[in-house]
Structure formats: structure tokens, C-alpha cells
Design a protein around this motif. Sequence first.
Motif, mmCIF file in Angstrom:
data_model
loop_
_atom_site.group_PDB
_atom_site.id
_atom_site.type_symbol
_atom_site.label_atom_id
_atom_site.label_comp_id
_atom_site.label_asym_id
_atom_site.label_seq_id
_atom_site.Cartn_x
_atom_site.Cartn_y
_atom_site.Cartn_z
ATOM 1 N N ALA A 101 50.609 49.255 7.299
ATOM 2 C CA ALA A 101 51.303 49.647 6.078
ATOM 3 C C ALA A 101 52.740 50.029 6.414
ATOM 4 N N PRO A 102 53.632 49.997 5.424
ATOM 5 C CA PRO A 102 55.016 50.429 5.676
ATOM 6 C C PRO A 102 55.056 51.846 6.249
ATOM 7 N N TYR A 158 56.295 48.952 10.424
ATOM 8 C CA TYR A 158 54.958 49.227 9.909
ATOM 9 C C TYR A 158 54.224 50.202 10.826
ATOM 10 N N VAL A 159 53.216 50.842 10.257
ATOM 11 C CA VAL A 159 52.376 51.765 10.993
ATOM 12 C C VAL A 159 50.932 51.316 10.850
ATOM 13 N N THR A 160 50.156 51.461 11.910
ATOM 14 C CA THR A 160 48.745 51.102 11.866
ATOM 15 C C THR A 160 47.943 52.297 11.367
ATOM 16 N N LEU A 193 44.972 54.015 -1.636
ATOM 17 C CA LEU A 193 46.280 53.786 -2.234
ATOM 18 C C LEU A 193 47.288 53.360 -1.172
ATOM 19 N N GLY A 194 47.987 52.261 -1.444
ATOM 20 C CA GLY A 194 48.988 51.755 -0.518
ATOM 21 C C GLY A 194 48.444 51.024 0.682
ATOM 22 N N LEU A 195 47.115 50.890 0.750
ATOM 23 C CA LEU A 195 46.499 50.272 1.926
ATOM 24 C C LEU A 195 45.625 49.074 1.567
ATOM 25 N N ASN A 196 45.702 48.612 0.333
ATOM 26 C CA ASN A 196 44.821 47.521 -0.087
ATOM 27 C C ASN A 196 45.573 46.391 -0.782
ATOM 28 N N MET A 197 46.852 46.235 -0.439
ATOM 29 C CA MET A 197 47.644 45.187 -1.068
ATOM 30 C C MET A 197 47.339 43.829 -0.449
#
Length: 240
Positions: A72-73, A80-82, A42-46
Amino acid sequence: MEFSPPLVRGRLIQRYKRFLADVILDDGTELTAHCPNPGAMLGLNMSGITVWLSKSPDPKRKLAYTLELVEAPAANADGYVTVGINTMHPNRLVAEALAADAIPELSGYASHRREVKYGEASRIDFLLEAPDRPACWLEVKNCHLRREGDLAEFPDCVAARSSKHLRELAAMAAQGDRAVVLFVVQRTDCEAFAACHDLDPVFARTLEEVADGGVEVLVYACDIAPDGVRIARRIPWRRS
């Protein structure tokens, strides 16, 4: 854990069938990579997010590239953060940390055996042993979900197998051994951890129950960069 050879950068086109990801590299090459993550991500596959991939030197591999990191934000909404998405890495990270005595709560054991059979047809991630203390059964879980604030959460979907692991740990604690579940948070923008009650209420309830029964809960966040990942610091578990 260092990435060698260095990772290559690209952008995600789509992730599908759980273990596949279409990516366009910075040089314009389009390819399908292995996505080593069975969860929802979730939130990592856009579509369009920056991703980092490793390339296998094995010419016989069907998919030469593996998705390792995504951007991701960040929790503070500034940049962003890795985030590490490879669920195979936490065991390797923990092995390195144990060898370096980088997890104080788990130091002082003479041997660290991996994949030892126990429970109901299960294998523990690590069995820590020393002649002067009870054995320590250590289960490792990967965590990369963040939805609100600086709170890391696990799991990101129903995780029946993880609930089973917790119950097996509780059985080891009941017989007098030490039992520990260690959540490895593969992101740098989280300051606390909680079980995800809305996505898997059974797991959240089971974690509370086994903790009350003697299973220790540890949570460690990582330092993450395109050149490598390492376990860095303990963060608190926020009970409900």
C-alpha cells in the motif's frame, strides 16, 4: 515468523464476501485465495495492488492459497509499504516475542498459556503466570489501518466483540490481576496509534474507560518483508 515455503507474488483483482480474494499471479495464473481478515481492510483492497500469498501443502484444502501481505502507499507518500493483513498472525507473533523476551513489559513470566477460558464465554489470548506476581491477562489485537500521516488506527469497522474483550479485561484488573491489551501494528510506516473514534466510537470510548480502570495499553509495530514478520518496536498510544 518466517514464511515457509516462500510467498508468491501477484496482483489483486478483487476482494469479496470478506474472506475471498481473486488474484492473478506473476506467472499469469488466476485463482481465488482465502482472505483471513473479517475487517473492512480500508485502503488495502484496491484492484491492482501487489499482494503476496502463501500456499498450503494440504491437498484437501478447498483454497490452496492464502492472502498474507499487500503493498500500500507509504505514510510519506514516497513508494509503498508492505502490510500484513492476516489477522491470525498477531497471536503467533506475540507467542514468539514472549518466548524470546522481546516485549520488555511482558517479560519474566514462567508460563504463557493460550486460549484460557474467562469472562462471559470468552477465551483470553494469553495468560501469563509466575509464582511471585499476579497473573497477567493478555488480549492481542491486529491493526493495519492507516489513513492520515503516520498514525495507526483500530478498528477499521465496528468491533463490538473487541469492546466486549476490553470490558472483560477490566474485570480482571478490578479483581487485582494484571490486564493488558496489546495492539500489533502489521505495517512499518506508523509512529503512533489511536483508537478510531469515527468508525467505532463505542470501542474508542471503552478503551479510554478501561485504561483509566487499570487495563494497560501496549502498541508494538512490526518489521515486515515477503520472507517473514516479527514484532519490532513499541510505539505510543495517542489518547483523545
